[in-house]
Design an enzyme around this catalytic site. Structure first.
Site, PDB file in Angstrom:
ATOM      1  N   CYS A  28     -19.088   2.595   8.772  1.00 41.75           N
ATOM      2  CA  CYS A  28     -18.338   1.854   9.788  1.00 41.75           C
ATOM      3  C   CYS A  28     -17.036   2.610   9.999  1.00 41.75           C
ATOM      4  CB  CYS A  28     -18.064   0.425   9.314  1.00 41.75           C
ATOM      5  SG  CYS A  28     -17.003  -0.504  10.454  1.00 41.75           S
ATOM      6  N   CYS A  40     -19.351  -5.932   4.163  1.00 33.53           N
ATOM      7  CA  CYS A  40     -18.646  -4.679   4.439  1.00 33.53           C
ATOM      8  C   CYS A  40     -17.339  -4.706   3.650  1.00 33.53           C
ATOM      9  CB  CYS A  40     -18.363  -4.597   5.945  1.00 33.53           C
ATOM     10  SG  CYS A  40     -17.429  -3.122   6.433  1.00 33.53           S
ATOM     11  N   CYS A  56     -16.346  -9.015   6.148  1.00 36.09           N
ATOM     12  CA  CYS A  56     -15.669  -7.750   5.860  1.00 36.09           C
ATOM     13  C   CYS A  56     -14.440  -8.000   4.996  1.00 36.09           C
ATOM     14  CB  CYS A  56     -15.209  -7.087   7.156  1.00 36.09           C
ATOM     15  SG  CYS A  56     -16.519  -6.916   8.352  1.00 36.09           S
ATOM     16  N   CYS A  80       0.688   4.663   6.937  1.00 38.49           N
ATOM     17  CA  CYS A  80       0.112   4.470   8.276  1.00 38.49           C
ATOM     18  C   CYS A  80       1.103   3.721   9.175  1.00 38.49           C
ATOM     19  CB  CYS A  80      -1.202   3.702   8.169  1.00 38.49           C
ATOM     20  SG  CYS A  80      -2.309   4.372   6.898  1.00 38.49           S
ATOM     21  N   CYS A  90       0.837  -1.208   0.000  1.00 39.23           N
ATOM     22  CA  CYS A  90       0.000   0.000   0.000  1.00 39.23           C
ATOM     23  C   CYS A  90       0.871   1.257   0.000  1.00 39.23           C
ATOM     24  CB  CYS A  90      -0.917  -0.008   1.221  1.00 39.23           C
ATOM     25  SG  CYS A  90      -2.011   1.422   1.269  1.00 39.23           S
ATOM     26  N   ARG A 113     -17.753  -2.453  17.907  1.00 37.88           N
ATOM     27  CA  ARG A 113     -17.081  -3.723  17.582  1.00 37.88           C
ATOM     28  C   ARG A 113     -15.740  -3.836  18.312  1.00 37.88           C
ATOM     29  NH1 ARG A 113     -20.093  -5.765  13.323  1.00 37.88           N
ATOM     30  NH2 ARG A 113     -21.362  -4.134  12.366  1.00 37.88           N
ATOM     31  N   CYS A 156       0.579   0.049  10.301  1.00 41.69           N
ATOM     32  CA  CYS A 156       0.083  -0.963   9.362  1.00 41.69           C
ATOM     33  C   CYS A 156       1.179  -1.801   8.699  1.00 41.69           C
ATOM     34  CB  CYS A 156      -0.761  -0.293   8.283  1.00 41.69           C
ATOM     35  SG  CYS A 156      -1.564  -1.520   7.218  1.00 41.69           S
TER      36      CYS A 156
HETATM   37  N1  SAM Z   1      -6.496   0.504   3.149  1.00 36.41           N
HETATM   38  C1  SAM Z   1      -7.759   0.752   3.660  1.00 36.41           C
HETATM   39  C2  SAM Z   1      -7.786   1.913   4.619  1.00 36.41           C
HETATM   40  O1  SAM Z   1      -6.870   2.100   5.394  1.00 36.41           O
HETATM   41  O2  SAM Z   1      -8.772   2.648   4.594  1.00 36.41           O
HETATM   42  C3  SAM Z   1      -8.393  -0.457   4.311  1.00 36.41           C
HETATM   43  C4  SAM Z   1      -7.590  -1.464   5.091  1.00 36.41           C
HETATM   44  S1  SAM Z   1      -6.867  -0.922   6.630  1.00 36.41           S
HETATM   45  C5  SAM Z   1      -5.807  -2.244   7.019  1.00 36.41           C
HETATM   46  C6  SAM Z   1      -8.226  -0.969   7.799  1.00 36.41           C
HETATM   47  C7  SAM Z   1      -7.980  -0.531   9.217  1.00 36.41           C
HETATM   48  O3  SAM Z   1      -7.306  -1.557   9.935  1.00 36.41           O
HETATM   49  C8  SAM Z   1      -7.127   0.685   9.476  1.00 36.41           C
HETATM   50  O4  SAM Z   1      -7.817   1.874   9.294  1.00 36.41           O
HETATM   51  C9  SAM Z   1      -6.731   0.507  10.925  1.00 36.41           C
HETATM   52  O5  SAM Z   1      -7.650   1.170  11.772  1.00 36.41           O
HETATM   53  C10 SAM Z   1      -6.798  -1.008  11.132  1.00 36.41           C
HETATM   54  N2  SAM Z   1      -5.448  -1.563  11.383  1.00 36.41           N
HETATM   55  C11 SAM Z   1      -4.482  -1.772  10.482  1.00 36.41           C
HETATM   56  N3  SAM Z   1      -3.350  -2.255  11.062  1.00 36.41           N
HETATM   57  C12 SAM Z   1      -3.625  -2.355  12.390  1.00 36.41           C
HETATM   58  C13 SAM Z   1      -2.862  -2.776  13.513  1.00 36.41           C
HETATM   59  N4  SAM Z   1      -1.596  -3.179  13.400  1.00 36.41           N
HETATM   60  N5  SAM Z   1      -3.451  -2.757  14.731  1.00 36.41           N
HETATM   61  C14 SAM Z   1      -4.745  -2.347  14.856  1.00 36.41           C
HETATM   62  N6  SAM Z   1      -5.509  -1.935  13.820  1.00 36.41           N
HETATM   63  C15 SAM Z   1      -4.956  -1.920  12.599  1.00 36.41           C
HETATM   64 FE1  SF4 Z   2      -2.741   1.169   3.435  1.00 38.52          FE
HETATM   65 FE2  SF4 Z   2      -2.623  -0.050   5.771  1.00 38.52          FE
HETATM   66 FE3  SF4 Z   2      -2.956   2.580   5.676  1.00 38.52          FE
HETATM   67 FE4  SF4 Z   2      -4.970   0.940   4.864  1.00 38.52          FE
HETATM   68  S1  SF4 Z   2      -4.129   1.127   6.913  1.00 38.52           S
HETATM   69  S2  SF4 Z   2      -4.220   2.791   3.851  1.00 38.52           S
HETATM   70  S3  SF4 Z   2      -3.742  -0.754   4.007  1.00 38.52           S
HETATM   71  S4  SF4 Z   2      -1.135   1.447   4.953  1.00 38.52           S
END
Ligand code: SAM
Ligand code: SF4
Ligand code: DTB
Length: 343
Positions: free
Chosen positions: A195, A135, A103, A62, A58, A267, A65
């Site tokens: 959500c 979802c 989801c 973040c 990606c 949730r 992530c």
């Molecule tokens: N890429 C899309 C986005 O960010 O909108 C969707 C997938 S993203 C992985 C969905 C959510 O997963 C993130 O917004 C975050 O809140 C949660 N998430 C991702 N990595 C995480 C982690 N290591 N611990 C807790 N929540 C996490």
């Molecule tokens: Fe990309 Fe992870 Fe951020 Fe979603 S949370 S936008 S998958 S880096």
């Protein structure tokens, strides 16, 4: 003291929310449970299963992530978008195991029109045809794309605000808070359930947690679904060394979310595998009415289905025939005798 009679409000102040969050724990949980029971069946916990339909690579940064291409040290195999048939087959398996909601998450910054989005539309239709809630979480979304998802029968779109506006820039620099709110407004304008929630344990303060809830509770109506995640620290991400939160912090966050958004589905999301059975039950008593069900979240392990069977058995009714909870030994087994002798 701030009222907690279950009145639906969109004008909560951060100070009011901090006050609720910091109440004595049993008072907080008691109030949240009372509001929960006003609007929800306390014995019903929705099981939602998650699937990563496109993994890793990606472009966003973040900090939490594992799927961000910026975090090169993460040990994760990238995967292209799955085929709709495989996704729907996995949804059917999840349904057979007891999931009511499916989801699907893609590691995209935003949705792009074309073959991949067409495939996601097929997935949504396939999941809905199984009579499951569907979802998706696909990043930023344009109005015409939300319209196609709505037409396909999508139940909800997940797009988390993640944290407070004040702390946000410490976690993500490649997408603004405003862009997130715009996507949520687009989702809602096409009648798709919103959500949206966030993550605790990233180094934010209690004020930040309250501020995040204030942003969510300012929606009118409130988001239909609010996932509360505890950070899963993943090796190779900038937050890899964050200490795990005390499970009671999650209890407080869930209870506060319940109080300020009485009708939303709260949730209990990522981080559940670090909670013992009792801490999870406390979260359910505090107002969580759904959890992620299945052995994996998107890329990290979840509490297993076996452990969840134990959790659901523990919160179910007691078998009146033997008068004992299924988790306890039979009164006629030698164990109680041994215990009596030992005392
Ligand atoms: N890429 C899309 C986005 O960010 O909108 C969707 C997938 S993203 C992985 C969905 C959510 O997963 C993130 O917004 C975050 O809140 C949660 N998430 C991702 N990595 C995480 C982690 N290591 N611990 C807790 N929540 C996490
Ligand atoms: Fe990309 Fe992870 Fe951020 Fe979603 S949370 S936008 S998958 S880096
Ligand atoms: C949400 O708030 N939590 C889920 C779901 N929405 C998409 C994702 C949790 C991901 C945890 C880290 C991982 O497994 O990659």
């Amino acid at each position: 003291m701030t009222m907690t009679d279950g009145t639906i409000r969109s004008d909560w102040t951060i100070a009011e929310i901090v006050d609720l969050h910091n109440l004595p724990l049993l008072d907080l949980v008691g109030r949240a449970n009372a509001v929960h029971r006003q609007y929800h069946d306390p014995s019903k916990v929705q099981k939602a299963s998650l699937l990563s339909i496109k993994t890793g690579g990606c472009p966003e940064d973040c900090a939490y992530c594992p799927q961000s291409a910026h975090h090169r040290e993460v040990d994760l195999t990238r995967d292209r978008l799955m085929r709709p048939e495989s996704v729907v087959a996995m949804a059917a398996t999840a349904k057979a195991a007891g999931a009511e909601r499916f989801c699907m998450g893609a590691a995209w910054r935003q949705v792009r029109d074309g073959r991949d989005f067409d495939a996601v539309i097929e997935m949504v239709k396939g999941v809905r045809a199984l009579n499951m809630e569907a979802c998706v979480t696909l990043g930023m979304l344009q109005p015409h794309q939300a319209e196609r998802l709505a037409d396909a029968g999508l139940t909800a779109y997940n797009h988390n605000i993640d944290t407070s506006p004040e702390f946000y820039n410490r976690i993500i620099t490649t997408r603004t808070y405003e862009e997130r709110l715009d996507t949520l407004a687009t989702v809602r304008s096409f009648g798709i359930d919103v959500c949206s929630g966030g993550i605790i344990g990233m180094g934010e303060t209690i004020h930040d947690r309250a501020s995040m809830l204030q942003v969510l509770a300012a929606f009118d109506p409130h988001p239909e679904s609010v996932p509360i995640n505890a950070l899963v620290p993943v090796a190779g991400t900038p937050l890899a060394n964050r200490p795990l939160i005390d499970p009671l912090e999650l209890v407080r966050m869930v209870a506060t979310a319940r109080l300020v958004m009485p009708t939303s589905t709260v949730r209990l999301s990522a981080g559940r595998s670090n909670l013992n059975r009792e801490a999870q039950i406390l979260c359910l008593a505090a107002g969580a009415n759904s959890l992620f069900y299945g052995d994996t979240l998107l890329t990290t392990p979840n509490a297993g289905i076996g452990e969840d069977a134990e959790l659901f058995s523990a919160i179910g009714p007691i078998d009146t025939d033997c008068g004992l909870h299924p988790g306890l030994p039979d009164a006629n087994s030698g164990l109680y005798e041994d215990m009596r002798q030992a005392t």
